[in-house]
Motif scaffolding. Structure first.
Motif, PDB file in Angstrom:
ATOM      1  N   VAL A 127      -2.241  16.752  -1.728  1.00  0.00           N
ATOM      2  CA  VAL A 127      -3.132  15.935  -0.894  1.00  0.00           C
ATOM      3  C   VAL A 127      -2.602  14.509  -0.809  1.00  0.00           C
ATOM      4  O   VAL A 127      -2.538  13.912   0.274  1.00  0.00           O
ATOM      5  CB  VAL A 127      -4.570  15.938  -1.468  1.00  0.00           C
ATOM      6  N   ALA A 128      -2.197  13.966  -1.945  1.00  0.00           N
ATOM      7  CA  ALA A 128      -1.668  12.598  -1.978  1.00  0.00           C
ATOM      8  C   ALA A 128      -0.368  12.506  -1.185  1.00  0.00           C
ATOM      9  O   ALA A 128      -0.123  11.509  -0.503  1.00  0.00           O
ATOM     10  CB  ALA A 128      -1.449  12.150  -3.421  1.00  0.00           C
ATOM     11  N   LEU A 129       0.456  13.560  -1.238  1.00  0.00           N
ATOM     12  CA  LEU A 129       1.717  13.572  -0.493  1.00  0.00           C
ATOM     13  C   LEU A 129       1.458  13.498   0.999  1.00  0.00           C
ATOM     14  O   LEU A 129       2.135  12.759   1.712  1.00  0.00           O
ATOM     15  CB  LEU A 129       2.521  14.834  -0.824  1.00  0.00           C
ATOM     16  N   LYS A 130       0.473  14.237   1.457  1.00  0.00           N
ATOM     17  CA  LYS A 130       0.138  14.240   2.888  1.00  0.00           C
ATOM     18  C   LYS A 130      -0.232  12.827   3.358  1.00  0.00           C
ATOM     19  O   LYS A 130       0.231  12.356   4.390  1.00  0.00           O
ATOM     20  CB  LYS A 130      -1.013  15.212   3.136  1.00  0.00           C
ATOM     21  N   ASN A 131      -1.070  12.151   2.579  1.00  0.00           N
ATOM     22  CA  ASN A 131      -1.481  10.787   2.928  1.00  0.00           C
ATOM     23  C   ASN A 131      -0.311   9.805   2.831  1.00  0.00           C
ATOM     24  O   ASN A 131      -0.181   8.897   3.660  1.00  0.00           O
ATOM     25  CB  ASN A 131      -2.619  10.320   2.015  1.00  0.00           C
ATOM     26  N   THR A 132       0.540  10.001   1.839  1.00  0.00           N
ATOM     27  CA  THR A 132       1.676   9.111   1.649  1.00  0.00           C
ATOM     28  C   THR A 132       2.674   9.240   2.792  1.00  0.00           C
ATOM     29  O   THR A 132       3.194   8.235   3.289  1.00  0.00           O
ATOM     30  CB  THR A 132       2.374   9.414   0.304  1.00  0.00           C
ATOM     31  N   ILE A 133       2.923  10.476   3.234  1.00  0.00           N
ATOM     32  CA  ILE A 133       3.837  10.693   4.358  1.00  0.00           C
ATOM     33  C   ILE A 133       3.303  10.001   5.606  1.00  0.00           C
ATOM     34  O   ILE A 133       4.056   9.401   6.367  1.00  0.00           O
ATOM     35  CB  ILE A 133       4.072  12.200   4.592  1.00  0.00           C
ATOM     36  N   LYS A 134       1.999  10.054   5.787  1.00  0.00           N
ATOM     37  CA  LYS A 134       1.371   9.375   6.923  1.00  0.00           C
ATOM     38  C   LYS A 134       1.623   7.867   6.851  1.00  0.00           C
ATOM     39  O   LYS A 134       1.971   7.229   7.850  1.00  0.00           O
ATOM     40  CB  LYS A 134      -0.129   9.677   6.905  1.00  0.00           C
ATOM     41  N   GLN A 135       1.464   7.294   5.661  1.00  0.00           N
ATOM     42  CA  GLN A 135       1.685   5.851   5.495  1.00  0.00           C
ATOM     43  C   GLN A 135       3.153   5.486   5.710  1.00  0.00           C
ATOM     44  O   GLN A 135       3.451   4.455   6.312  1.00  0.00           O
ATOM     45  CB  GLN A 135       1.243   5.406   4.101  1.00  0.00           C
ATOM     46  N   ILE A 136       4.051   6.324   5.223  1.00  0.00           N
ATOM     47  CA  ILE A 136       5.480   6.055   5.405  1.00  0.00           C
ATOM     48  C   ILE A 136       5.831   6.090   6.888  1.00  0.00           C
ATOM     49  O   ILE A 136       6.554   5.227   7.392  1.00  0.00           O
ATOM     50  CB  ILE A 136       6.338   7.056   4.604  1.00  0.00           C
ATOM     51  N   ASP A 137       5.296   7.089   7.596  1.00  0.00           N
ATOM     52  CA  ASP A 137       5.567   7.193   9.029  1.00  0.00           C
ATOM     53  C   ASP A 137       5.057   5.974   9.792  1.00  0.00           C
ATOM     54  O   ASP A 137       5.722   5.473  10.694  1.00  0.00           O
ATOM     55  CB  ASP A 137       4.930   8.456   9.611  1.00  0.00           C
ATOM     56  N   LYS A 138       3.890   5.483   9.412  1.00  0.00           N
ATOM     57  CA  LYS A 138       3.344   4.295  10.072  1.00  0.00           C
ATOM     58  C   LYS A 138       4.203   3.069   9.777  1.00  0.00           C
ATOM     59  O   LYS A 138       4.424   2.230  10.652  1.00  0.00           O
ATOM     60  CB  LYS A 138       1.901   4.043   9.628  1.00  0.00           C
ATOM     61  N   ALA A 139       4.690   2.964   8.547  1.00  0.00           N
ATOM     62  CA  ALA A 139       5.546   1.837   8.184  1.00  0.00           C
ATOM     63  C   ALA A 139       6.842   1.865   8.985  1.00  0.00           C
ATOM     64  O   ALA A 139       7.325   0.826   9.432  1.00  0.00           O
ATOM     65  CB  ALA A 139       5.841   1.866   6.684  1.00  0.00           C
ATOM     66  N   VAL A 140       7.391   3.062   9.195  1.00  0.00           N
ATOM     67  CA  VAL A 140       8.605   3.195  10.002  1.00  0.00           C
ATOM     68  C   VAL A 140       8.304   2.802  11.437  1.00  0.00           C
ATOM     69  O   VAL A 140       9.067   2.062  12.072  1.00  0.00           O
ATOM     70  CB  VAL A 140       9.159   4.639   9.929  1.00  0.00           C
ATOM     71  N   GLN A 141       7.186   3.276  11.944  1.00  0.00           N
ATOM     72  CA  GLN A 141       6.797   3.009  13.334  1.00  0.00           C
ATOM     73  C   GLN A 141       6.600   1.510  13.573  1.00  0.00           C
ATOM     74  O   GLN A 141       6.980   0.983  14.621  1.00  0.00           O
ATOM     75  CB  GLN A 141       5.508   3.768  13.637  1.00  0.00           C
ATOM     76  N   LYS A 142       6.045   0.816  12.594  1.00  0.00           N
ATOM     77  CA  LYS A 142       5.796  -0.622  12.732  1.00  0.00           C
ATOM     78  C   LYS A 142       7.036  -1.460  12.427  1.00  0.00           C
ATOM     79  O   LYS A 142       7.025  -2.675  12.584  1.00  0.00           O
ATOM     80  CB  LYS A 142       4.672  -1.057  11.780  1.00  0.00           C
ATOM     81  N   GLY A 143       8.083  -0.811  11.925  1.00  0.00           N
ATOM     82  CA  GLY A 143       9.314  -1.537  11.636  1.00  0.00           C
ATOM     83  C   GLY A 143       9.336  -2.187  10.268  1.00  0.00           C
ATOM     84  O   GLY A 143      10.159  -3.066  10.015  1.00  0.00           O
ATOM     85  N   LEU A 144       8.453  -1.785   9.372  1.00  0.00           N
ATOM     86  CA  LEU A 144       8.427  -2.361   8.032  1.00  0.00           C
ATOM     87  C   LEU A 144       9.590  -1.841   7.192  1.00  0.00           C
ATOM     88  O   LEU A 144      10.137  -2.563   6.358  1.00  0.00           O
ATOM     89  CB  LEU A 144       7.112  -2.034   7.323  1.00  0.00           C
ATOM     90  N   ILE A 145       9.940  -0.572   7.397  1.00  0.00           N
ATOM     91  CA  ILE A 145      11.103   0.003   6.741  1.00  0.00           C
ATOM     92  C   ILE A 145      11.914   0.747   7.794  1.00  0.00           C
ATOM     93  O   ILE A 145      11.396   1.073   8.861  1.00  0.00           O
ATOM     94  CB  ILE A 145      10.732   0.960   5.581  1.00  0.00           C
ATOM     95  N   GLN A 146      13.177   1.020   7.482  1.00  0.00           N
ATOM     96  CA  GLN A 146      14.036   1.705   8.445  1.00  0.00           C
ATOM     97  C   GLN A 146      13.778   3.205   8.424  1.00  0.00           C
ATOM     98  O   GLN A 146      13.257   3.748   7.442  1.00  0.00           O
ATOM     99  CB  GLN A 146      15.497   1.406   8.144  1.00  0.00           C
ATOM    100  N   GLN A 147      14.157   3.853   9.520  1.00  0.00           N
ATOM    101  CA  GLN A 147      13.941   5.291   9.704  1.00  0.00           C
ATOM    102  C   GLN A 147      14.558   6.109   8.566  1.00  0.00           C
ATOM    103  O   GLN A 147      13.885   6.959   7.980  1.00  0.00           O
ATOM    104  CB  GLN A 147      14.551   5.720  11.038  1.00  0.00           C
ATOM    105  N   GLU A 187       0.840  -1.210   0.000  1.00  0.00           N
ATOM    106  CA  GLU A 187       0.000   0.000   0.000  1.00  0.00           C
ATOM    107  C   GLU A 187       0.864   1.246   0.000  1.00  0.00           C
ATOM    108  O   GLU A 187       0.577   2.208  -0.720  1.00  0.00           O
ATOM    109  CB  GLU A 187      -0.882   0.031   1.252  1.00  0.00           C
ATOM    110  N   MET A 188       1.909   1.229   0.820  1.00  0.00           N
ATOM    111  CA  MET A 188       2.807   2.372   0.914  1.00  0.00           C
ATOM    112  C   MET A 188       3.488   2.637  -0.428  1.00  0.00           C
ATOM    113  O   MET A 188       3.536   3.768  -0.895  1.00  0.00           O
ATOM    114  CB  MET A 188       3.856   2.115   1.990  1.00  0.00           C
ATOM    115  N   ARG A 189       3.984   1.577  -1.059  1.00  0.00           N
ATOM    116  CA  ARG A 189       4.650   1.732  -2.347  1.00  0.00           C
ATOM    117  C   ARG A 189       3.689   2.259  -3.410  1.00  0.00           C
ATOM    118  O   ARG A 189       4.053   3.091  -4.243  1.00  0.00           O
ATOM    119  CB  ARG A 189       5.226   0.396  -2.806  1.00  0.00           C
ATOM    120  N   SER A 190       2.441   1.780  -3.383  1.00  0.00           N
ATOM    121  CA  SER A 190       1.441   2.248  -4.340  1.00  0.00           C
ATOM    122  C   SER A 190       1.151   3.731  -4.139  1.00  0.00           C
ATOM    123  O   SER A 190       0.982   4.479  -5.105  1.00  0.00           O
ATOM    124  CB  SER A 190       0.145   1.452  -4.198  1.00  0.00           C
ATOM    125  N   ALA A 191       1.095   4.162  -2.880  1.00  0.00           N
ATOM    126  CA  ALA A 191       0.849   5.572  -2.580  1.00  0.00           C
ATOM    127  C   ALA A 191       1.993   6.428  -3.107  1.00  0.00           C
ATOM    128  O   ALA A 191       1.777   7.514  -3.657  1.00  0.00           O
ATOM    129  CB  ALA A 191       0.672   5.767  -1.078  1.00  0.00           C
TER     130      ALA A 191
END
Length: 88
Positions: free
Chosen positions: A49-69, A27-31
């Protein structure tokens, strides 16, 4: 295959988490691709608008440990730079 009951449970849990992580990462990559597509089309408003949502998804992925900081920060920086260059 594991013989012990707790090890069997662990295998099941790991598989469920792997599938969930995989879908979130996808989902993050698609965004990210969506923002890049909007930048290519010079659509400033929708890109912001899309950037705002994408940044949110990236931050969540970092928080969950899916990607590195650093990886998340780099992706956010590059996307933000592309969107900001549209307005200039």
């Amino acid at each position: 295959m594991a013989n012990i009951k707790s090890a069997i449970k662990r295998v099941d849990i790991n598989e469920k988490k792997r599938v969930l992580n995989q879908s979130k990462k996808s989902e993050m990559r698609s965004a990210i691709k969506n923002v890049e597509k909007l930048v290519e089309a010079n659509d400033v408003e929708n890109a912001k608008v899309a950037l705002k949502n994408t940044i949110k998804q990236i931050d969540k992925a970092v928080q969950k440990g899916l990607i590195q900081q650093n990886s998340g920060n780099r992706q956010k920086s590059r996307l933000t730079k592309k969107v900001n260059n549209l307005g200039a």
